[in-house]
Motif scaffolding. Structure first.
Motif, PDB file in Angstrom:
ATOM      1  N   LEU A 162     -10.130   5.054  -8.455  1.00  0.00           N
ATOM      2  CA  LEU A 162      -9.746   6.351  -9.017  1.00  0.00           C
ATOM      3  C   LEU A 162      -9.579   7.391  -7.920  1.00  0.00           C
ATOM      4  CD1 LEU A 162     -12.180   6.425 -12.083  1.00  0.00           C
ATOM      5  CD2 LEU A 162      -9.717   6.028 -12.151  1.00  0.00           C
ATOM      6  N   VAL A 163     -10.533   7.405  -6.991  1.00  0.00           N
ATOM      7  CA  VAL A 163     -10.451   8.338  -5.874  1.00  0.00           C
ATOM      8  C   VAL A 163      -9.232   8.022  -5.013  1.00  0.00           C
ATOM      9  CG1 VAL A 163     -11.628   9.181  -3.804  1.00  0.00           C
ATOM     10  CG2 VAL A 163     -12.944   8.656  -5.870  1.00  0.00           C
ATOM     11  N   ALA A 164      -9.012   6.722  -4.764  1.00  0.00           N
ATOM     12  CA  ALA A 164      -7.874   6.325  -3.935  1.00  0.00           C
ATOM     13  C   ALA A 164      -6.556   6.747  -4.567  1.00  0.00           C
ATOM     14  CB  ALA A 164      -7.899   4.805  -3.728  1.00  0.00           C
ATOM     15  N   GLY A 165      -6.449   6.602  -5.895  1.00  0.00           N
ATOM     16  CA  GLY A 165      -5.226   7.014  -6.570  1.00  0.00           C
ATOM     17  C   GLY A 165      -4.939   8.491  -6.374  1.00  0.00           C
ATOM     18  N   GLU A 166      -5.980   9.338  -6.467  1.00  0.00           N
ATOM     19  CA  GLU A 166      -5.805  10.763  -6.241  1.00  0.00           C
ATOM     20  C   GLU A 166      -5.388  11.047  -4.799  1.00  0.00           C
ATOM     21  OE1 GLU A 166      -6.024  13.710  -7.991  1.00  0.00           O
ATOM     22  OE2 GLU A 166      -5.838  12.409  -9.731  1.00  0.00           O
ATOM     23  N   LEU A 167      -6.038  10.389  -3.844  1.00  0.00           N
ATOM     24  CA  LEU A 167      -5.707  10.611  -2.437  1.00  0.00           C
ATOM     25  C   LEU A 167      -4.274  10.199  -2.138  1.00  0.00           C
ATOM     26  CD1 LEU A 167      -8.993   9.334  -0.719  1.00  0.00           C
ATOM     27  CD2 LEU A 167      -8.243  11.708  -0.988  1.00  0.00           C
ATOM     28  N   LEU A 168      -3.833   9.103  -2.745  1.00  0.00           N
ATOM     29  CA  LEU A 168      -2.468   8.630  -2.508  1.00  0.00           C
ATOM     30  C   LEU A 168      -1.440   9.618  -3.038  1.00  0.00           C
ATOM     31  CD1 LEU A 168      -3.065   4.890  -3.422  1.00  0.00           C
ATOM     32  CD2 LEU A 168      -2.325   5.722  -1.187  1.00  0.00           C
ATOM     33  N   ASP A 169      -1.691  10.192  -4.210  1.00  0.00           N
ATOM     34  CA  ASP A 169      -0.748  11.159  -4.777  1.00  0.00           C
ATOM     35  C   ASP A 169      -0.726  12.451  -3.956  1.00  0.00           C
ATOM     36  OD1 ASP A 169       0.194   9.574  -6.851  1.00  0.00           O
ATOM     37  OD2 ASP A 169      -1.400  10.174  -8.220  1.00  0.00           O
ATOM     38  N   ARG A 170      -1.826  12.789  -3.319  1.00  0.00           N
ATOM     39  CA  ARG A 170      -1.904  14.034  -2.566  1.00  0.00           C
ATOM     40  C   ARG A 170      -1.433  13.884  -1.113  1.00  0.00           C
ATOM     41  NH1 ARG A 170      -5.030  18.323  -4.494  1.00  0.00           N
ATOM     42  NH2 ARG A 170      -5.967  17.963  -6.534  1.00  0.00           N
ATOM     43  N   TYR A 171      -1.841  12.789  -0.468  1.00  0.00           N
ATOM     44  CA  TYR A 171      -1.628  12.671   0.973  1.00  0.00           C
ATOM     45  C   TYR A 171      -0.690  11.545   1.389  1.00  0.00           C
ATOM     46  CZ  TYR A 171      -5.721  15.669   0.789  1.00  0.00           C
ATOM     47  OH  TYR A 171      -6.585  16.685   0.501  1.00  0.00           O
ATOM     48  N   GLY A 172      -0.231  10.749   0.453  1.00  0.00           N
ATOM     49  CA  GLY A 172       0.690   9.679   0.807  1.00  0.00           C
ATOM     50  C   GLY A 172      -0.019   8.392   1.194  1.00  0.00           C
ATOM     51  N   GLU A 173       0.779   7.345   1.382  1.00  0.00           N
ATOM     52  CA  GLU A 173       0.233   6.010   1.533  1.00  0.00           C
ATOM     53  C   GLU A 173      -0.182   5.652   2.957  1.00  0.00           C
ATOM     54  OE1 GLU A 173       3.486   5.949  -1.646  1.00  0.00           O
ATOM     55  OE2 GLU A 173       3.080   6.917   0.259  1.00  0.00           O
ATOM     56  N   ARG A 174       0.556   6.152   3.950  1.00  0.00           N
ATOM     57  CA  ARG A 174       0.418   5.631   5.309  1.00  0.00           C
ATOM     58  C   ARG A 174      -1.012   5.709   5.845  1.00  0.00           C
ATOM     59  NH1 ARG A 174       3.725   7.899  10.603  1.00  0.00           N
ATOM     60  NH2 ARG A 174       3.191   6.185  12.045  1.00  0.00           N
ATOM     61  N   TRP A 175      -1.580   6.906   5.854  1.00  0.00           N
ATOM     62  CA  TRP A 175      -2.889   7.073   6.477  1.00  0.00           C
ATOM     63  C   TRP A 175      -4.019   6.707   5.534  1.00  0.00           C
ATOM     64  CZ3 TRP A 175      -2.012   6.982  11.274  1.00  0.00           C
ATOM     65  CH2 TRP A 175      -0.888   7.608  11.816  1.00  0.00           C
ATOM     66  N   VAL A 176      -3.813   6.874   4.243  1.00  0.00           N
ATOM     67  CA  VAL A 176      -4.864   6.518   3.286  1.00  0.00           C
ATOM     68  C   VAL A 176      -5.102   5.006   3.294  1.00  0.00           C
ATOM     69  CG1 VAL A 176      -5.519   6.517   0.845  1.00  0.00           C
ATOM     70  CG2 VAL A 176      -4.430   8.538   1.838  1.00  0.00           C
ATOM     71  N   VAL A 177      -4.016   4.234   3.221  1.00  0.00           N
ATOM     72  CA  VAL A 177      -4.148   2.772   3.259  1.00  0.00           C
ATOM     73  C   VAL A 177      -4.656   2.307   4.622  1.00  0.00           C
ATOM     74  CG1 VAL A 177      -2.887   0.589   3.149  1.00  0.00           C
ATOM     75  CG2 VAL A 177      -2.397   2.395   1.491  1.00  0.00           C
ATOM     76  N   GLY A 178      -4.095   2.888   5.689  1.00  0.00           N
ATOM     77  CA  GLY A 178      -4.514   2.491   7.025  1.00  0.00           C
ATOM     78  C   GLY A 178      -5.986   2.750   7.271  1.00  0.00           C
ATOM     79  N   ALA A 179      -6.483   3.921   6.844  1.00  0.00           N
ATOM     80  CA  ALA A 179      -7.894   4.243   7.030  1.00  0.00           C
ATOM     81  C   ALA A 179      -8.780   3.292   6.231  1.00  0.00           C
ATOM     82  CB  ALA A 179      -8.156   5.685   6.610  1.00  0.00           C
ATOM     83  N   GLY A 180      -8.344   2.953   5.009  1.00  0.00           N
ATOM     84  CA  GLY A 180      -9.134   2.029   4.199  1.00  0.00           C
ATOM     85  C   GLY A 180      -9.235   0.654   4.830  1.00  0.00           C
ATOM     86  N   ALA A 181      -8.130   0.152   5.372  1.00  0.00           N
ATOM     87  CA  ALA A 181      -8.154  -1.152   6.032  1.00  0.00           C
ATOM     88  C   ALA A 181      -9.038  -1.119   7.280  1.00  0.00           C
ATOM     89  CB  ALA A 181      -6.738  -1.577   6.400  1.00  0.00           C
ATOM     90  N   CYS A 182      -9.072   0.021   7.966  1.00  0.00           N
ATOM     91  CA  CYS A 182      -9.960   0.162   9.126  1.00  0.00           C
ATOM     92  C   CYS A 182     -11.426   0.098   8.710  1.00  0.00           C
ATOM     93  CB  CYS A 182      -9.689   1.478   9.847  1.00  0.00           C
ATOM     94  SG  CYS A 182      -8.179   1.471  10.855  1.00  0.00           S
ATOM     95  N   VAL A 183     -11.760   0.690   7.572  1.00  0.00           N
ATOM     96  CA  VAL A 183     -13.133   0.618   7.070  1.00  0.00           C
ATOM     97  C   VAL A 183     -13.522  -0.835   6.799  1.00  0.00           C
ATOM     98  CG1 VAL A 183     -14.639   1.213   5.126  1.00  0.00           C
ATOM     99  CG2 VAL A 183     -13.154   2.947   6.123  1.00  0.00           C
ATOM    100  N   VAL A 184     -12.594  -1.607   6.222  1.00  0.00           N
ATOM    101  CA  VAL A 184     -12.854  -3.027   5.997  1.00  0.00           C
ATOM    102  C   VAL A 184     -13.149  -3.732   7.323  1.00  0.00           C
ATOM    103  CG1 VAL A 184     -11.884  -5.218   5.176  1.00  0.00           C
ATOM    104  CG2 VAL A 184     -11.422  -3.103   3.925  1.00  0.00           C
ATOM    105  N   ALA A 185     -12.335  -3.458   8.335  1.00  0.00           N
ATOM    106  CA  ALA A 185     -12.490  -4.108   9.633  1.00  0.00           C
ATOM    107  C   ALA A 185     -13.828  -3.757  10.282  1.00  0.00           C
ATOM    108  CB  ALA A 185     -11.331  -3.727  10.555  1.00  0.00           C
TER     109      ALA A 185
END
Length: 426
Positions: A69-92
């Protein structure tokens, strides 16, 4: 340069975006998708029950219950590039730190943190594909992108058991960290917004409750929250989430039980059983592409492909309960069948959800629908493992999944018939 040249270049670049989103999906889910294939090794090295093994699968999916739910809000506000990239970095980072984990409890904590990062990857990748592809090719593109998860599982099932047997389970976490980091770098380096995208309007212009746009900042909080949730109460969304919940439970069952079932019931060697899971994941990747592509051209709509999958997985799980399920060859073929339909359903499903979203709310609706499904993603693996531990048999687990799917099929198929027979519907 002619006016058509930029559009032509953009048309070609969407396939680069699709490749980046698919790779990031596969890379971020690489380790978690391989846990089932390492089941025999993890049970031996950490002295785990089947329920505890299932809980490992669920741990990475717990935080996304709210995180989506939080990710969906962030994506609508800030776009996909950095939100997805930051999330994948957290996984790593979490998997890298987790390679020093001392035992089962530490491993659970690591997977919880990894799940927080993964929350952005699923809806973010889907939103990026929905933004770049129009309806005529969206199903195919979404299917290819969603094939990233079983493709990651396929590679993980082939590689991680070998690493675990040779170097130990901690090395598998480091391998997962490196792969996730590659996914993050690929998405941040390659993703661009579609050229037709303009600056986002203020949030108040996105309201769907009929109030004047300018009144949004002064509307009561409860009213605004209700307006945001309104798309989730649409009958078509309720229908697709219900079917998704049953099918994602089947997916979880395939992941946690396939290797154990083949090893214990049909006496297939653990390495060979892991290869069958590889084949099932490969079939699932093919299913996500083929079924989604078919939904682009189906006169019955995308939901017909989801109904087909529900019928197919029910037949496959019932076959495992019969004497056929004790034959090594037959059981292996059934698991490949279950992989194609029990994993492949997600392609047309997520395309349907993306197209059901109102303008400007694609990220939120995708994240919300996936969050509802997370309940089953979290509950299914440990529940099925516990059921197997308590009964000493896999039959109750397959029977429970079959019953859930049949009930969802009956309810949603009836709703679909009513929708098609309603006045004004084609």
């Amino acid at each position: 340069m002619s006016g058509g040249e930029p559009a032509h270049r953009a048309g070609r670049y969407r396939w680069v975006v699709l490749a980046a989103a698919t790779f990031t999906q596969a890379a971020s889910g690489f380790f978690v998708q391989g846990i089932g294939a390492m089941g025999v090794h993890l049970q031996r090295d950490l002295n785990l029950s089947t329920a505890q093994l299932g809980l490992l699968l669920s741990a990475a999916q717990l935080v996304p219950l709210a995180g989506l739910l939080v990710a969906g809000e962030l994506l609508d506000r800030y776009g996909e590039r950095w939100v997805v990239g930051a999330g994948a970095c957290v996984v790593a980072v979490s998997l890298g730190v987790g390679s020093a984990a001392q035992g089962y409890a530490s491993l659970l904590l690591v997977l919880l943190i990894a799940g927080a990062g993964y929350s952005t990857v699923q809806p973010g990748g889907s939103k990026s594909v929905a933004s770049w592809f129009d309806a005529s090719q969206r199903g195919l593109a979404m299917g290819i992108r969603q094939a990233g998860l079983p493709l990651g599982g396929l590679l993980a099932a082939a590689v991680l058991p070998v690493l675990a047997a040779t170097f130990g389970w901690r090395v598998t976490l480091m391998a997962g960290a490196l792969v996730a980091l590659l996914g993050a770098l690929a998405f941040m380096g390659l993703y661009r917004h579609p050229p037709a995208r303009r600056l986002r309007p203020p949030v108040r212009t996105l309201r769907r409750d009929g109030a004047p746009h300018g009144s949004a900042p002064h509307a009561p909080l409860a009213s605004r929250f209700g307006a945001r949730l309104r798309p989730l109460r649409d009958p078509s969304t309720v229908k697709i989430v219900l079917s998704g919940t049953s099918l994602v439970s089947v997916h979880g069952g395939i992941g946690v039980l396939t290797v154990l079932y083949l090893h214990e019931v049909t006496a297939v060697e653990a390495g060979t059983a892991a290869l069958v899971l590889v084949a099932a994941q490969g079939a699932g990747a093919a299913g996500r592409i083929c079924l989604a592509a078919r939904s682009d051209r189906s006169r019955s709509g995308r939901y017909a492909s989801v109904l087909t999958c529900m019928v197919a997985v029910t037949a496959g799980m019932l076959a495992l309960i019969t004497p056929m399920g004790r034959s090594p060859v037959a059981a292996c073929l059934v698991f490949v069948w279950l992989g194609f339909f029990g994993i492949g359903w997600y392609g047309p499903w997520v395309a349907y959800v993306a197209e059901s979203a109102p303008p400007g709310r694609t990220g939120f609706v995708l994240g919300s629908a996936m969050a509802v499904n997370q309940i089953a993603v979290i509950a299914a693996p440990p529940a099925l493992g516990l059921l197997k531990d308590l009964t000493g048999s896999f039959t109750p687990a397959w029977a429970l999944l079959s019953a859930m799917t049949v009930i969802a099929l009956a309810v949603t198929a009836r709703g679909e018939r009513r929708r098609r027979s309603a006045p004004g519907r084609r």
